[in-house]
Design a protein around this motif. Structure first.
Motif, PDB file in Angstrom:
ATOM      1  N   SER A 116       0.821  -1.202   0.000  1.00  0.00           N
ATOM      2  CA  SER A 116       0.000   0.000   0.000  1.00  0.00           C
ATOM      3  C   SER A 116       0.856   1.253   0.000  1.00  0.00           C
ATOM      4  CB  SER A 116      -0.949  -0.009   1.196  1.00  0.00           C
ATOM      5  OG  SER A 116      -0.217  -0.018   2.382  1.00  0.00           O
ATOM      6  N   VAL A 117       0.274   2.285  -0.531  1.00  0.00           N
ATOM      7  CA  VAL A 117       0.937   3.572  -0.614  1.00  0.00           C
ATOM      8  C   VAL A 117       0.037   4.576   0.072  1.00  0.00           C
ATOM      9  CG1 VAL A 117       1.794   5.336  -2.186  1.00  0.00           C
ATOM     10  CG2 VAL A 117       1.967   2.940  -2.806  1.00  0.00           C
ATOM     11  N   ASP A 118       0.590   5.337   0.972  1.00  0.00           N
ATOM     12  CA  ASP A 118      -0.294   6.171   1.779  1.00  0.00           C
ATOM     13  C   ASP A 118       0.429   7.389   2.341  1.00  0.00           C
ATOM     14  OD1 ASP A 118      -2.638   6.901   2.964  1.00  0.00           O
ATOM     15  OD2 ASP A 118      -2.575   5.401   4.553  1.00  0.00           O
ATOM     16  N   THR A 119      -0.375   8.296   2.858  1.00  0.00           N
ATOM     17  CA  THR A 119       0.150   9.428   3.603  1.00  0.00           C
ATOM     18  C   THR A 119       0.227   9.019   5.075  1.00  0.00           C
ATOM     19  OG1 THR A 119      -1.100  10.867   2.144  1.00  0.00           O
ATOM     20  CG2 THR A 119      -0.268  11.839   4.174  1.00  0.00           C
ATOM     21  N   ASP A 120       1.200   9.538   5.782  1.00  0.00           N
ATOM     22  CA  ASP A 120       1.212   9.328   7.221  1.00  0.00           C
ATOM     23  C   ASP A 120       0.317  10.391   7.842  1.00  0.00           C
ATOM     24  OD1 ASP A 120       1.622   9.146   9.909  1.00  0.00           O
ATOM     25  OD2 ASP A 120       3.782   8.876   9.759  1.00  0.00           O
ATOM     26  N   ASN A 121      -0.950  10.069   7.925  1.00  0.00           N
ATOM     27  CA  ASN A 121      -1.921  11.079   8.351  1.00  0.00           C
ATOM     28  C   ASN A 121      -1.767  11.491   9.807  1.00  0.00           C
ATOM     29  OD1 ASN A 121      -3.645  11.874   6.104  1.00  0.00           O
ATOM     30  ND2 ASN A 121      -4.095   9.684   5.968  1.00  0.00           N
ATOM     31  N   VAL A 122      -1.304  10.556  10.620  1.00  0.00           N
ATOM     32  CA  VAL A 122      -1.075  10.899  12.025  1.00  0.00           C
ATOM     33  C   VAL A 122      -0.006  11.996  12.096  1.00  0.00           C
ATOM     34  CG1 VAL A 122      -0.314  10.063  14.254  1.00  0.00           C
ATOM     35  CG2 VAL A 122      -1.677   8.571  12.784  1.00  0.00           C
ATOM     36  N   THR A 143       9.944  -9.176   0.597  1.00  0.00           N
ATOM     37  CA  THR A 143      11.163  -8.418   0.357  1.00  0.00           C
ATOM     38  C   THR A 143      11.947  -8.262   1.643  1.00  0.00           C
ATOM     39  OG1 THR A 143       9.952  -6.401   0.792  1.00  0.00           O
ATOM     40  CG2 THR A 143      10.150  -7.082  -1.501  1.00  0.00           C
ATOM     41  N   GLY A 144      11.308  -8.598   2.733  1.00  0.00           N
ATOM     42  CA  GLY A 144      11.970  -8.382   4.002  1.00  0.00           C
ATOM     43  C   GLY A 144      11.737  -6.958   4.463  1.00  0.00           C
ATOM     44  N   TYR A 145      11.445  -6.112   3.492  1.00  0.00           N
ATOM     45  CA  TYR A 145      11.167  -4.730   3.843  1.00  0.00           C
ATOM     46  C   TYR A 145       9.684  -4.548   4.083  1.00  0.00           C
ATOM     47  CZ  TYR A 145      15.925  -3.817   2.526  1.00  0.00           C
ATOM     48  OH  TYR A 145      17.275  -3.818   2.469  1.00  0.00           O
ATOM     49  N   THR A 146       9.320  -3.351   4.331  1.00  0.00           N
ATOM     50  CA  THR A 146       7.918  -3.079   4.617  1.00  0.00           C
ATOM     51  C   THR A 146       7.076  -3.143   3.347  1.00  0.00           C
ATOM     52  OG1 THR A 146       6.386  -1.427   5.441  1.00  0.00           O
ATOM     53  CG2 THR A 146       8.296  -0.625   4.278  1.00  0.00           C
ATOM     54  N   ASN A 147       5.791  -3.310   3.527  1.00  0.00           N
ATOM     55  CA  ASN A 147       4.890  -3.266   2.402  1.00  0.00           C
ATOM     56  C   ASN A 147       4.142  -1.952   2.338  1.00  0.00           C
ATOM     57  OD1 ASN A 147       5.513  -5.761   1.391  1.00  0.00           O
ATOM     58  ND2 ASN A 147       4.077  -6.800   2.783  1.00  0.00           N
TER      59      ASN A 147
END
Lengths: 344, 344
Positions: free
Chosen positions: B161-167, B320-324
């Motif tokens: 997912s692709v998102d804004t860090d709204n917090v 990937t071991g990394y975040t999604n």
DNA sequence: CTGTTAGCGCTTTCAT
DNA sequence: ATGAAAGCGCTAACAG
């Protein structure tokens, strides 16, 4: 992994052709076999491979939309999205998929279009803009690819197109103000090189003349499709010795500029100046006061464009004998900004 | 009519395979032959048939965007169009085509998606919304189709997912007001069932707490993403005995409502009430006064979504071991609506 | 009504 | 470095 016709056929104990026939609703097929095969397809989770299908049928059941390059303006974005919604909805009802494409420059655009059409990935194209000389249109026309233009073009008179009758729309807007009792009516136009500006100006003139009203050159100003243009036009008009009591404004965004200016100068709308503009963007009814606007049915424009294109794909009977220009009806939405009759 | 590899081969006096090799930039091919064949292709106007290509390669080089159903609101349209621009631009740079699809209801949507993916017409999908329980996401996930979500979902935590860090965004907006000297800050939220509303509220709370400011329940109101909500919130706030001197507002549209109301009551922005909101729609800088807003980089959101999807299509190395979760940076655009420091 | 065959335009072995 | 042949999944004749 993938379930093919062959698999289904084997599992059902029939030949691939039979399965294919069931798929295409062929008439000469026994009800029993049909039901059985359908059951198996369901059970095995069969889905036809669209690519294989279109490879043999030489048709893709999809169309593409060519977006103009940047056009980062607010209205453009609203406009295009509405258009796209209309197109996608109609296309999907006709069983067509919609591909959307654009390019950084005209060459890239042309490359993309030619790859899509020549590569048989789409059956036709919808153009969302009209330039003077357009390599993309030239390409499509000279290769006989189905395409339709949203808008209108001087040069490509004969191509399929879907458009608003902007002359009529402006005529209606102006007539409305006249019927409210206004006799000094100004016009805030857009860039003079855009056909839409010219058409709307012409409609305004026609209404003024037909009603025998005074027409002064200084009551017509040109600008952009931007708020600022409205702001400047307003300040120009309000300083005129014999200023108009109403304005026809080429676009809602421009009206916002006018409104902002009038606000700052403590003028009241519609009492000091009545307004009617075009396009009826969602904000038009939310501003204070709400703006009277000509709704040009953007969604409908897109919907029809798709319809016309798909028709022309499915029956390439070149000359229908009918017109190639499809006009989408507009309608005036009267709101507070024009609800005032000036005392003579 | 159509020029095929065979035609080119015949004309060039070589075998079809050779032509194919030239096309794919095969290493073991003589420079001379290559040049000759290329010349002939050019001359004959050869264009590869995309369908045939993808039939054999089992890849389509295209992705699809799933539009949510109606969502006729102003901001949605602006938002989606920006997103689409970003997606189309990136995809096209990676050599992918973009198909756009939607459905009248969830079932239609699912049908369309499954036809496209199972029918191998597209390689992956971008979802532009996040519902609670989503049959479309379930379908995509359980079949292992590449897909990415723009936004975030409680349920499908692990999906791309692709998102804004709204917090964080709300934290920043609130901190800005605090740094301007405000101590009584209210929050106008959106529908409480939307994740974006909740996240922004949380960020606001965090900033208030961290700075040891007073936090009153009546300084937080919920509404829609509409002007009217802002209008109502404003009238509620301004009637409070100990009212806030600044507001964090969940969306620019809502801010317009607040602004309109304050205008009617002759309150001044930012002097009587300072404002910061989110999304930075084009109108934010055009209103009077211009509104400070958090720009969430919508275009960038789309661009990245496309990038992430195409990457995952091309290298299905599951983990990937990394975040999604990919976070697109936001930034605060300070304008007049928050340029005032209250005297204590 | 159903099966067999050929071929859409392309890529990819396997030979040479 | 090049050619021949097989096949991707489907449809469209042509036979029965």
């Amino acid at each position: 992994m993938t379930v093919t016709i062959k698999d289904v056929a084997k599992r059902a104990g029939v030949s691939p052709s039979t399965v294919s026939r069931v798929l295409s609703g062929h008439p000469r097929i026994s009800v029993e076999t049909s039901r059985k095969v359908k059951g198996i397809m369901e059970e095995m989770g069969y889905h036809p491979n669209i690519m294989a299908k279109s490879l043999v049928s030489k048709t893709t059941n999809s169309i593409c939309i060519i977006l103009p390059k940047p056009a980062e303006e607010l209205f453009s974005n609203l406009f295009f999205m509405e258009l796209i919604r209309g197109i996608v909805t109609q296309a999907s009802r006709s069983g067509y998929d919609v591909l959307i494409s654009s390019g950084a420059n005209e060459k890239e655009e042309l490359d993309a279009v030619s790859r899509l059409l020549k590569g048989r990935r789409v059956d036709g194209a919808i153009l969302l803009y009209s330039r003077k000389d357009d390599a993309v249109i030239d390409f499509l026309q000279s290769n006989g690819y189905p395409c339709v233009l949203v808008g209108r073009s001087d040069k490509y008179e004969d191509m399929l197109s879907v458009d608003t009758d902007n002359v009529m729309a402006a005529y209606d807007a102006t007539s409305h103000l006249i019927s409210m009792g206004h006799e000094r009516i100004g016009f805030v136009s857009g860039p003079p090189n855009l056909i839409v500006s010219r058409d709307r100006l012409q409609g305004y003139r026609k209404a003024i003349e037909e009603h025998g009203l005074e027409s002064r050159p200084e009551w017509i100003v040109e600008g952009e499709f931007l708020q600022d243009s409205g702001y400047r036009a307003m300040s120009f008009f309000m300083n005129l010795p014999n200023r108009p009591t109403a304005l026809v404004v080429v676009d809602d965004m421009v009206s916002f500029g006018v409104l902002r200016g009038l606000n700052e100068l403590k003028f009241k709308v519609p009492n000091d100046l009545a307004l009617v503009s075009f396009n009826n963007i969602p904000l038009a009814e939310l501003s204070s006061p709400p703006i009277s606007s000509i709704d040009i049915g953007i969604y409908h424009l897109g919907y029809t464009a798709s319809q016309v294109l798909i028709q022309s794909i499915q029956s390439p009977n070149k000359e229908t004998g009918y017109t190639n220009r499809f006009i989408i009806p507009h309608r005036l939405i009267v709101r507070e900004s024009s609800m005032y009759s000036p005392k003579k």
